[in-house]
Write a protein that holds these residues in place. Structure first.
Motif, PDB file in Angstrom:
ATOM      1  N   CYS A   1     -13.233  -5.405   4.728  1.00  0.00           N
ATOM      2  CA  CYS A   1     -13.886  -4.559   3.722  1.00  0.00           C
ATOM      3  C   CYS A   1     -12.934  -3.554   3.088  1.00  0.00           C
ATOM      4  N   LEU A   2     -12.042  -2.957   3.871  1.00  0.00           N
ATOM      5  CA  LEU A   2     -11.091  -2.003   3.303  1.00  0.00           C
ATOM      6  C   LEU A   2     -10.134  -2.717   2.356  1.00  0.00           C
ATOM      7  N   THR A   3      -9.695  -3.887   2.731  1.00  0.00           N
ATOM      8  CA  THR A   3      -8.809  -4.680   1.880  1.00  0.00           C
ATOM      9  C   THR A   3      -9.478  -4.942   0.533  1.00  0.00           C
ATOM     10  N   PHE A   4     -10.740  -5.377   0.572  1.00  0.00           N
ATOM     11  CA  PHE A   4     -11.501  -5.598  -0.659  1.00  0.00           C
ATOM     12  C   PHE A   4     -11.620  -4.310  -1.468  1.00  0.00           C
ATOM     13  N   SER A   5     -11.895  -3.196  -0.792  1.00  0.00           N
ATOM     14  CA  SER A   5     -12.102  -1.936  -1.515  1.00  0.00           C
ATOM     15  C   SER A   5     -10.828  -1.445  -2.187  1.00  0.00           C
ATOM     16  N   LEU A   6      -9.670  -1.936  -1.754  1.00  0.00           N
ATOM     17  CA  LEU A   6      -8.401  -1.577  -2.395  1.00  0.00           C
ATOM     18  C   LEU A   6      -8.019  -2.574  -3.482  1.00  0.00           C
ATOM     19  N   GLY A   7      -8.933  -3.504  -3.785  1.00  0.00           N
ATOM     20  CA  GLY A   7      -8.715  -4.444  -4.873  1.00  0.00           C
ATOM     21  C   GLY A   7      -7.921  -5.678  -4.500  1.00  0.00           C
ATOM     22  N   ILE A   8      -7.858  -5.987  -3.222  1.00  0.00           N
ATOM     23  CA  ILE A   8      -7.099  -7.148  -2.755  1.00  0.00           C
ATOM     24  C   ILE A   8      -8.068  -8.161  -2.151  1.00  0.00           C
ATOM     25  N   ASP A   9      -7.963  -9.411  -2.568  1.00  0.00           N
ATOM     26  CA  ASP A   9      -8.791 -10.470  -1.992  1.00  0.00           C
ATOM     27  C   ASP A   9      -8.066 -11.027  -0.770  1.00  0.00           C
ATOM     28  N   PRO A  10      -8.622 -10.846   0.424  1.00  0.00           N
ATOM     29  CA  PRO A  10      -7.952 -11.320   1.639  1.00  0.00           C
ATOM     30  C   PRO A  10      -7.715 -12.831   1.657  1.00  0.00           C
ATOM     31  N   GLU A  11      -8.507 -13.569   0.884  1.00  0.00           N
ATOM     32  CA  GLU A  11      -8.329 -15.019   0.817  1.00  0.00           C
ATOM     33  C   GLU A  11      -7.017 -15.391   0.123  1.00  0.00           C
ATOM     34  N   ASP A  12      -6.472 -14.462  -0.663  1.00  0.00           N
ATOM     35  CA  ASP A  12      -5.230 -14.717  -1.392  1.00  0.00           C
ATOM     36  C   ASP A  12      -3.984 -14.392  -0.564  1.00  0.00           C
ATOM     37  N   LEU A  13      -4.173 -13.833   0.616  1.00  0.00           N
ATOM     38  CA  LEU A  13      -3.039 -13.399   1.442  1.00  0.00           C
ATOM     39  C   LEU A  13      -2.583 -14.506   2.387  1.00  0.00           C
ATOM     40  N   GLU A  14      -1.273 -14.708   2.445  1.00  0.00           N
ATOM     41  CA  GLU A  14      -0.727 -15.689   3.389  1.00  0.00           C
ATOM     42  C   GLU A  14      -0.609 -15.096   4.783  1.00  0.00           C
ATOM     43  N   LEU A  15      -0.296 -13.809   4.872  1.00  0.00           N
ATOM     44  CA  LEU A  15      -0.137 -13.122   6.155  1.00  0.00           C
ATOM     45  C   LEU A  15      -1.035 -11.896   6.186  1.00  0.00           C
ATOM     46  N   SER A  16      -1.466 -11.530   7.394  1.00  0.00           N
ATOM     47  CA  SER A  16      -2.310 -10.348   7.562  1.00  0.00           C
ATOM     48  C   SER A  16      -2.013  -9.716   8.918  1.00  0.00           C
ATOM     49  N   VAL A  17      -2.724  -8.644   9.205  1.00  0.00           N
ATOM     50  CA  VAL A  17      -2.563  -7.973  10.498  1.00  0.00           C
ATOM     51  C   VAL A  17      -2.925  -8.925  11.649  1.00  0.00           C
ATOM     52  N   HIS A  18      -3.755  -9.904  11.363  1.00  0.00           N
ATOM     53  CA  HIS A  18      -4.087 -10.924  12.359  1.00  0.00           C
ATOM     54  C   HIS A  18      -2.809 -11.617  12.849  1.00  0.00           C
ATOM     55  N   HIS A  19      -1.911 -11.944  11.936  1.00  0.00           N
ATOM     56  CA  HIS A  19      -0.656 -12.611  12.291  1.00  0.00           C
ATOM     57  C   HIS A  19       0.273 -11.689  13.074  1.00  0.00           C
ATOM     58  N   VAL A  20       0.195 -10.395  12.780  1.00  0.00           N
ATOM     59  CA  VAL A  20       0.991  -9.423  13.535  1.00  0.00           C
ATOM     60  C   VAL A  20       0.525  -9.388  14.982  1.00  0.00           C
ATOM     61  N   LEU A  21      -0.792  -9.344  15.170  1.00  0.00           N
ATOM     62  CA  LEU A  21      -1.356  -9.204  16.518  1.00  0.00           C
ATOM     63  C   LEU A  21      -1.330 -10.492  17.331  1.00  0.00           C
ATOM     64  N   THR A  22      -1.404 -11.645  16.672  1.00  0.00           N
ATOM     65  CA  THR A  22      -1.513 -12.901  17.427  1.00  0.00           C
ATOM     66  C   THR A  22      -0.272 -13.788  17.364  1.00  0.00           C
ATOM     67  N   LYS A  23       0.561 -13.605  16.334  1.00  0.00           N
ATOM     68  CA  LYS A  23       1.704 -14.500  16.150  1.00  0.00           C
ATOM     69  C   LYS A  23       3.055 -13.782  16.235  1.00  0.00           C
ATOM     70  N   GLY A  24       3.026 -12.472  16.398  1.00  0.00           N
ATOM     71  CA  GLY A  24       4.271 -11.720  16.511  1.00  0.00           C
ATOM     72  C   GLY A  24       4.994 -11.495  15.202  1.00  0.00           C
ATOM     73  N   VAL A  25       4.293 -11.620  14.071  1.00  0.00           N
ATOM     74  CA  VAL A  25       4.902 -11.371  12.770  1.00  0.00           C
ATOM     75  C   VAL A  25       5.267  -9.884  12.682  1.00  0.00           C
ATOM     76  N   ASP A  26       6.409  -9.597  12.064  1.00  0.00           N
ATOM     77  CA  ASP A  26       6.860  -8.223  11.885  1.00  0.00           C
ATOM     78  C   ASP A  26       5.838  -7.480  11.022  1.00  0.00           C
ATOM     79  N   PRO A  27       5.364  -6.323  11.469  1.00  0.00           N
ATOM     80  CA  PRO A  27       4.357  -5.584  10.687  1.00  0.00           C
ATOM     81  C   PRO A  27       4.769  -5.285   9.257  1.00  0.00           C
ATOM     82  N   PHE A  28       6.064  -5.090   9.026  1.00  0.00           N
ATOM     83  CA  PHE A  28       6.524  -4.792   7.670  1.00  0.00           C
ATOM     84  C   PHE A  28       6.313  -5.958   6.713  1.00  0.00           C
ATOM     85  N   GLU A  29       6.156  -7.179   7.270  1.00  0.00           N
ATOM     86  CA  GLU A  29       5.931  -8.357   6.426  1.00  0.00           C
ATOM     87  C   GLU A  29       4.520  -8.412   5.852  1.00  0.00           C
ATOM     88  N   VAL A  30       3.601  -7.651   6.415  1.00  0.00           N
ATOM     89  CA  VAL A  30       2.213  -7.719   5.939  1.00  0.00           C
ATOM     90  C   VAL A  30       1.790  -6.472   5.165  1.00  0.00           C
TER      91      VAL A  30
END
Length: 76
Positions: A43-72
């Motif tokens: 909901c916060l992502t939407f409220s900032l004008g970003i469609d989460p469906e358009d994102l390749e990476l998210s905080v989910h990838h940081v928490l579950t896949k070890g992606v660097d937080p700066f990448e998201v």
């Protein structure tokens, strides 16, 4: 550095509205602000004008896949 968390298990209590408004107000005052959307409905992502469906990476990838937080980080 100050850290502010807005947390409540109950839905519909204005958590997203509070965070978006507080973040915008602090940014207008010149503060560097990082908003982290951990809501599965993004909901916060939407409220900032970003469609989460358009994102390749998210905080989910940081928490579950070890992606660097700066990448998201998305500047708005």
């Amino acid at each position: 550095m100050k850290i502010v968390s807005v947390v409540n298990q109950k839905g519909g209590v204005a958590k997203t509205t509070t965070v978006a408004s507080l973040g915008a107000a602090l940014a207008e005052l010149g503060a560097k602000v990082l908003l982290v959307d951990l809501d599965p409905q993004a909901c916060l992502t939407f409220s900032l004008g970003i469609d989460p469906e358009d994102l390749e990476l998210s905080v989910h990838h940081v928490l579950t896949k070890g992606v660097d937080p700066f990448e998201v980080v998305i500047e708005t």
